[in-house]
Design a protein around this motif. Structure first.
Motif, short mmCIF file in Angstrom:
data_model
loop_
_atom_site.label_atom_id
_atom_site.label_comp_id
_atom_site.label_asym_id
_atom_site.label_seq_id
_atom_site.Cartn_x
_atom_site.Cartn_y
_atom_site.Cartn_z
N TRP A 1 1.22 10.38 -3.22
CA TRP A 1 0.48 10.67 -1.99
C TRP A 1 1.46 10.99 -0.85
O TRP A 1 1.19 11.84 0.00
N LEU A 2 2.57 10.26 -0.82
CA LEU A 2 3.51 10.38 0.29
C LEU A 2 4.89 10.81 -0.21
O LEU A 2 5.30 10.47 -1.33
N ALA A 3 5.60 11.54 0.62
CA ALA A 3 7.00 11.88 0.39
C ALA A 3 7.70 11.87 1.75
O ALA A 3 7.06 11.65 2.79
N ARG B 1 10.78 12.14 7.94
CA ARG B 1 9.39 12.25 8.41
C ARG B 1 8.46 12.26 7.19
O ARG B 1 8.83 12.71 6.11
N VAL B 2 7.25 11.74 7.39
CA VAL B 2 6.31 11.57 6.30
C VAL B 2 5.64 12.90 5.94
O VAL B 2 5.20 13.65 6.83
N LEU B 3 5.57 13.18 4.66
CA LEU B 3 4.78 14.27 4.12
C LEU B 3 3.60 13.68 3.35
O LEU B 3 3.75 12.64 2.70
N VAL B 4 2.43 14.33 3.42
CA VAL B 4 1.23 13.85 2.74
C VAL B 4 0.74 14.93 1.78
O VAL B 4 0.70 16.11 2.13
N ALA B 5 0.37 14.52 0.58
CA ALA B 5 -0.13 15.47 -0.42
C ALA B 5 -1.39 16.17 0.10
O ALA B 5 -2.28 15.52 0.68
N LEU C 1 0.82 -1.20 0.00
CA LEU C 1 0.00 0.00 0.00
C LEU C 1 0.86 1.26 0.00
O LEU C 1 0.66 2.17 -0.80
N HIS C 2 1.84 1.31 0.89
CA HIS C 2 2.64 2.53 1.01
C HIS C 2 3.64 2.67 -0.14
O HIS C 2 4.06 3.79 -0.45
N HIS C 3 4.02 1.56 -0.76
CA HIS C 3 4.83 1.63 -1.98
C HIS C 3 4.03 2.33 -3.08
O HIS C 3 4.51 3.25 -3.75
N TRP C 4 2.77 1.89 -3.25
CA TRP C 4 1.92 2.52 -4.27
C TRP C 4 1.73 4.00 -3.94
O TRP C 4 1.85 4.86 -4.82
N ALA C 5 1.44 4.31 -2.67
CA ALA C 5 1.19 5.70 -2.29
C ALA C 5 2.42 6.57 -2.48
O ALA C 5 2.32 7.74 -2.89
N ASP D 1 -9.73 16.70 -1.24
CA ASP D 1 -10.87 16.44 -2.11
C ASP D 1 -10.85 15.04 -2.69
O ASP D 1 -11.83 14.59 -3.30
N LEU D 2 -9.72 14.30 -2.53
CA LEU D 2 -9.60 12.99 -3.14
C LEU D 2 -9.83 11.87 -2.12
O LEU D 2 -9.46 12.00 -0.94
N GLU D 3 -10.42 10.78 -2.60
CA GLU D 3 -10.62 9.61 -1.74
C GLU D 3 -9.26 9.03 -1.37
O GLU D 3 -8.39 8.88 -2.21
N GLY D 4 -9.09 8.72 -0.12
CA GLY D 4 -7.81 8.20 0.38
C GLY D 4 -7.08 9.20 1.23
O GLY D 4 -6.20 8.83 2.02
N TYR D 5 -7.42 10.48 1.10
CA TYR D 5 -6.72 11.52 1.86
C TYR D 5 -6.84 11.28 3.35
O TYR D 5 -5.84 11.38 4.08
N GLU D 6 -8.05 10.96 3.81
CA GLU D 6 -8.27 10.79 5.25
C GLU D 6 -7.41 9.66 5.82
O GLU D 6 -6.96 9.72 6.96
N GLU D 7 -7.20 8.63 5.00
CA GLU D 7 -6.36 7.51 5.47
C GLU D 7 -4.89 7.93 5.55
O GLU D 7 -4.20 7.64 6.53
N PHE D 8 -4.42 8.65 4.53
CA PHE D 8 -3.00 8.98 4.48
C PHE D 8 -2.63 10.15 5.38
O PHE D 8 -1.50 10.21 5.89
#
Length: 485
Positions: free
Chosen positions: A427-429, A435-439, A418-422, A443-450
């Protein structure tokens, strides 16, 4: 041979670097004329600068000691090995004759893998490696070096010795302890046991993993039989191979043999030798080194049991030393030497490698990265395992492979699927302090999870030389539109 090795080699005629030229001429004369010992002495005096009977005799006795000549007063003959060397002039034939009968030749090559050395330094390396004898002859190192120089394995410049390309290949194989077999040749079990210095018991099983002194996988021998019980489909450059476990025993289990090939499918870096045994042959045909591309735990064609089905591809790499050198280059390339203030190159010179060589490096990259992170996701820490024994951990390139990103540990992260795909999707940097950065895309599905991961600290290797380099992390952030923190 080999039980009572000589300590020091004997010089030959022609001077260091030219021994084999004179030896080839002399062996041709011996083969065609079958001379007496006296006649051979006269030929040597006429064709070299040698004048001393004692010196000539000493050199001929050395050739007898290493198994090239049979010397009687009334006739001198070439041995089978001498005839083989003369017909093929393969330097490895002569090198094998030297190493089997004289100590120190392997030490010279392995020592030069570390870098150029003088004769005195080579002598010190031999003395350290062979404490059982007194290496006190100051001329000894030069006599050893003269032979490997004549074989084309060493070149000498201003009193310093260095490996040639062929010498480096041979030195790596000597250091690995693995044999280089001839593709298409047939071997008996006893010949293979001698070549690999191992025992297979009463017969050679289908999958034979072997470990080194540290317990790590050193190599795997895989055999397929024409009349075997598994129905392997061996056609083509890429083929399927069924794992260990006969039908009568039901579902195949994750035995050490099957696990070795599963590990290889996940990126284990160890040579896999593939053999084929025709129904009418006791011997095995060597079909070369292979790569285990994929491992699946699936129902067999009859649907009566579960089996390990491996996808296997033939490699063009002939020498296990070349295989290991390619694998080692993943961790030894120039970017590993970059300091904190140096920027490694983002991309690799793909033209430098063939398709097969790139495959070996990619496999090694996956193995090195997953091992560095103990097969756990750097972001969430998970390490899920499938019923087939495969681990849901993947080796991600920080600066992507599609952009020719380097196969190097410092351009890698171990991530769950999952996190490889993200990470690849943007989605992730990761910041320079891991430390994790999130896009910012609520407005996109998946944001709340990441978004829950924002600011979380990655689990990175304790060894700083295996952590992602800031250059690769910054390039990934820029590619996906993240502002530098």
């Amino acid at each position: 041979m080999g039980e009572h090795k000589r300590n020091i080699a004997v010089r030959f005629f022609g001077g260091a670097g030219n021994y084999t030229d004179v030896l080839e001429d002399m062996c041709g004369y011996v083969l065609t004329e079958g001379p007496s010992e006296e006649a051979l002495f006269e030929w040597i005096k006429a064709n070299t600068r040698a004048t001393s009977d004692d010196g000539i005799g000493n050199r001929l006795r050395f050739l007898g000691a290493i198994g090239l000549l049979e010397i009687d007063a009334d006739r001198v003959r070439l041995t089978e090995r001498g005839i083989q060397w003369l017909s093929e002039t393969d330097p490895e034939i002569l090198f094998d004759a030297l190493t089997e009968n004289v100590s120190g030749f392997e030490t010279i090559l392995e020592s030069l893998l570390e870098g150029p050395k003088t004769d005195a330094e080579l002598g010190a390396a031999i003395a350290a490696d062979h404490s059982e004898f007194d290496w006190s002859d100051s001329a000894g190192p030069a006599q050893h070096r003269g032979w490997v120089q004549s074989l084309g394995y060493v070149e000498r410049t201003d009193g310093t010795n260095a490996l040639t390309d062929s010498g480096r290949r041979l030195a790596r194989r000597v250091a690995s302890g693995l044999p280089a077999l001839e593709r298409g040749d047939y071997y008996t079990q006893s010949e293979l046991e001698a070549a690999f210095d191992t025992s297979f018991g009463s017969y050679i099983k289908g999958i034979n993993p072997r470990t080194d002194d540290d317990g790590d996988l050193a190599y795997v021998i895989v055999k397929a039989r024409e009349d075997g019980p598994y129905g392997d489909d061996l056609a083509g450059d890429e083929f399927t191979y069924i794992g260990e476990g006969v039908p009568a025993k039901g579902d195949q289990q994750l035995t050490p043999a099957n696990a070795a090939l599963v590990d290889h499918a996940e990126g284990a870096v160890a040579p896999v030798y593939f053999f084929y045994q025709p129904a009418d042959e006791d011997r095995l045909r060597y079909d070369g080194l292979v790569d285990v591309v994929d491992a699946e735990y699936v129902a067999d064609p009859d649907g009566e049991r579960m089996v390990y089905r491996f996808t296997v591809a033939h490699l063009e790499v002939e020498d296990p030393a070349e295989f290991e050198a390619l694998a080692d280059s993943v961790s030894d390339d120039s970017s590993s030497d970059a300091g904190e203030d140096d920027e490694p190159d983002l991309t690799a010179d793909e033209e430098e490698f063939t398709v097969t060589q790139r495959r070996v490096r990619s496999s090694a990259f996956a193995k090195r990265v997953k091992a560095a992170y103990d097969k756990r996701c750097a972001i969430c820490g998970t390490s899920r395992e499938s019923p087939a024994g495969t681990v849901d951990i993947e080796a991600a390139h920080v600066y992507p492979k599609r952009e020719n990103g380097r196969d190097h540990v410092r351009n890698g992260l171990a991530l769950c699927r999952l996190h490889h795909w993200a990470f690849d999707a943007g989605w992730l940097a990761v910041t320079d302090d891991y430390r994790v950065l999130v896009a910012d895309r609520p407005d996109l599905e998946g944001y709340e999870e990441f978004v829950r991961l924002e600011g979380e600290e990655l689990t990175v290797p304790a060894d700083e030389e295996k952590r992602p380099h800031a250059t690769f992390l910054a390039a990934h952030r820029e590619m996906h539109g993240f502002e530098s923190p």
